[in-house]
Design an enzyme around this catalytic site. Structure first.
Site, PDB file in Angstrom:
ATOM      1  CB  SER A 250      -0.871  -0.089   1.244  1.00 22.85           C
ATOM      2  OG  SER A 250      -0.048   0.424   2.294  1.00 22.85           O
ATOM      3  CE  LYS A 251      -0.563   6.966  -3.135  1.00 20.84           C
ATOM      4  NZ  LYS A 251       0.460   6.577  -3.970  1.00 20.84           N
ATOM      5  NE  ARG A 252      -0.881   1.952   5.739  1.00 18.78           N
ATOM      6  CZ  ARG A 252      -1.504   0.792   5.969  1.00 18.78           C
ATOM      7  NH1 ARG A 252      -0.625  -0.168   6.775  1.00 18.78           N
ATOM      8  NH2 ARG A 252      -2.401   0.465   5.223  1.00 18.78           N
ATOM      9  N   GLY A 254       5.654   3.166   0.836  1.00 12.56           N
ATOM     10  CA  GLY A 254       6.342   3.994  -0.236  1.00 12.56           C
ATOM     11  C   GLY A 254       5.587   4.206  -1.580  1.00 12.56           C
TER      12      GLY A 254
END
Ligand code: GLU
Length: 482
Positions: A250-252, A254
């Site tokens: 996910s976006k978390r 990177g």
């Protein structure tokens, strides 16, 4: 039968690595079978779809080399087709208008929750009488259109990755909405499952290859194919991409969009090569580097894993390095020039071309990502460099100054300097000064580059000599050592 597959991104964000990997598998399958790869933009969600995302998706697929044979087709331009199909389902008695208000649906869900039941539509408007419908309409209520799901059905298909899959229709959440709310006889905006099936039928898609997060949709869609009297295609659900901890990427974690990978300095060839390995392995599983064409030649779903594929940055860096190390300098220099320009280095891309290519050849073998070229070549573009602490220490070592002085003394004899001559100078100084070659090399590197690590020393020296900076650097180094 000609294989026809498609990638069907929604333009609600930039091209995501997961979508791109699905595109890779579709592309490989199409090319393996001499079939067609079709691009469809699923932009029926008018509030979230944006033209700039479509642009980003097309650019990303093109950059990766995933050329398509048909499309892009836009769902927003095909609304009549979905309305017709919905009308057909209404006419056949396989779909109906459902007038529930949001408050009523809320109440229904709350009651289900209280009974510890899974939330589902309880099909309460499936058999409304003409009078009941008229009464709702007289109240001014809008209606969604629901497709009837027979709870007694079992949906079975032979998934190309996962084998035989079985879904109970009773687990699909009740009669499903296929068109958004509208007034009277109008048919509202189509929803995903309906539009996808209508398009896949119309475009004669033979194999639907997509992420495993769509498995439940597939069960629903098979019922729609049957209701519309169409042949059901083959399905293949590819594994999700996970982070190193085993959770969905996910976006978390990177970056997740292809344009971000591009900005980070990955080459499309390496990235697409890496993506083929996210869930697939070639018959010779030791083979890690291949072009899309080579992968297509060997591709089959038998070698696609069911388990999620872990995204390994170290491996991607390694692969990117392999591509950069093997890239011919004239090609590499094209990729590096924008980074050098952005760093503010002074050069002329045309008249300095030969020198730039030599530079690319020198640093290429040390690169993993393109932006690293900036720091690696700074000392070759700028007249003076900061000496690192280690380099300054090296210059103070016993014998270092003498060695550097001796090299400096010979330099006037070389208006031009070849690699062979540079090697020769190093050899002669080592011998004359009766020191270890390592001392000469380390001192020369420190003196020339202001650092203790870096690209090939002899080749860097030749380039510095061409720029006319090697002498001043060595002089400065000597002053530091004094
Ligand atoms: N628009 C859907 C998505 O982006 C397509 C899924 C499919 O391939 O059917 O997830």
């Amino acid at each position: 039968m000609t294989v026809r597959v498609r990638i069907a991104p929604s333009p609600t964000g930039n091209l995501h690595i997961g979508t791109a990997r699905t595109a890779v598998f579709n592309w490989l399958y199409a090319r393996h079978h001499g079939g067609q790869f079709i691009l469809r933009i699923e932009d029926t969600d008018t509030t979230r779809s944006r033209p700039e995302y479509t642009e980003n998706i097309l650019e990303g697929l093109t950059w990766l080399g995933l050329n398509w044979d048909e499309g892009p087709t836009f769902q927003s331009k095909r609304l009549d087709l979905y309305r017709q199909a919905t009308q057909t389902l209404l006419d056949k008695g396989l779909a109906y208008r459902s007038y529930d208000t949001e408050a009523e649906l809320e109440e229904m869900r709350a009651a289900q929750k209280a009974r510890k039941e899974a939330p589902r539509y309880d099909n309460r408007h499936r058999n409304l009488t003409a009078e009941q419908r008229a009464a709702f309409e007289a109240e001014g209520r809008q209606a969604v259109i629901r497709f009837i799901i027979d709870d007694n059905r079992e949906i079975v298909w032979n998934d190309l990755v996962r084998g035989k899959l079985t879904w109970k229709a009773s687990d699909l959440g009740g009669d499903m909405v296929i068109a958004r709310a509208s007034q009277g006889d109008a048919i509202g905006q189509p929803l995903y499952n309906l539009a996808v099936v209508v398009d896949d039928i119309d475009m004669q898609i033979t194999h639907v290859i997509r992420g495993e997060d769509h498995i439940a949709n597939t069960a629903k869609q098979i019922l729609l194919y049957e209701a519309l009297g169409a042949a059901v295609p083959e399905f293949s659900h590819t594994p999700l991409i996970l982070n190193m901890q085993g959770q969905k990427l996910s976006k978390r974690d990177g970056v997740t969009s292809i344009s971000e990978f591009k900005e980070m300095g990955f080459t499309p060839e390496a990235l697409v090569n890496y993506m083929t390995l996210l869930g697939w392995s070639p018959p010779d599983s030791t083979q890690e580097i291949f072009t899309l064409e080579e992968a297509a030649h060997q591709f089959s779903f038998e070698r696609v894993n069911k388990a999620g594929a872990k995204f390994d940055w170290a491996k991607l860096d390694w692969l990117n390095g392999q591509y950069l190390h093997a890239m011919p300098a004239p090609q590499l220099v094209e990729l590096l020039i924008p980074y050098w320009q952005k760093a503010g280095f002074e050069f002329d891309p045309v008249s300095d071309r030969a020198w730039l290519e030599q530079l690319a050849a020198v640093i290429g073998p040390s690169l993993a990502r393109l932006p690293e070229a900036v720091e690696m070549s700074r000392m070759l573009f700028t007249e003076s460099v900061e000496f690192s602490e280690e380099a300054a220490d090296q210059m103070k070592k016993e014998g270092a100054s003498e060695v550097v002085q001796a090299i400096l003394d010979t330099l006037d004899n070389y208006p031009e300097l070849t690699s062979e001559q540079a090697q020769e100078i190093i050899k002669t100084v080592t011998k004359d000064k009766n020191v270890k070659k390592g001392l000469v090399m380390r001192s020369l590197r420190a003196g020339l580059t202001g650092d203790v690590n870096g690209p090939d020393l002899v080749e860097s020296w030749v380039l510095l000599h061409q720029q006319g900076i090697d002498k001043t650097r060595l002089q400065k180094a000597l002053s530091l050592a004094a």
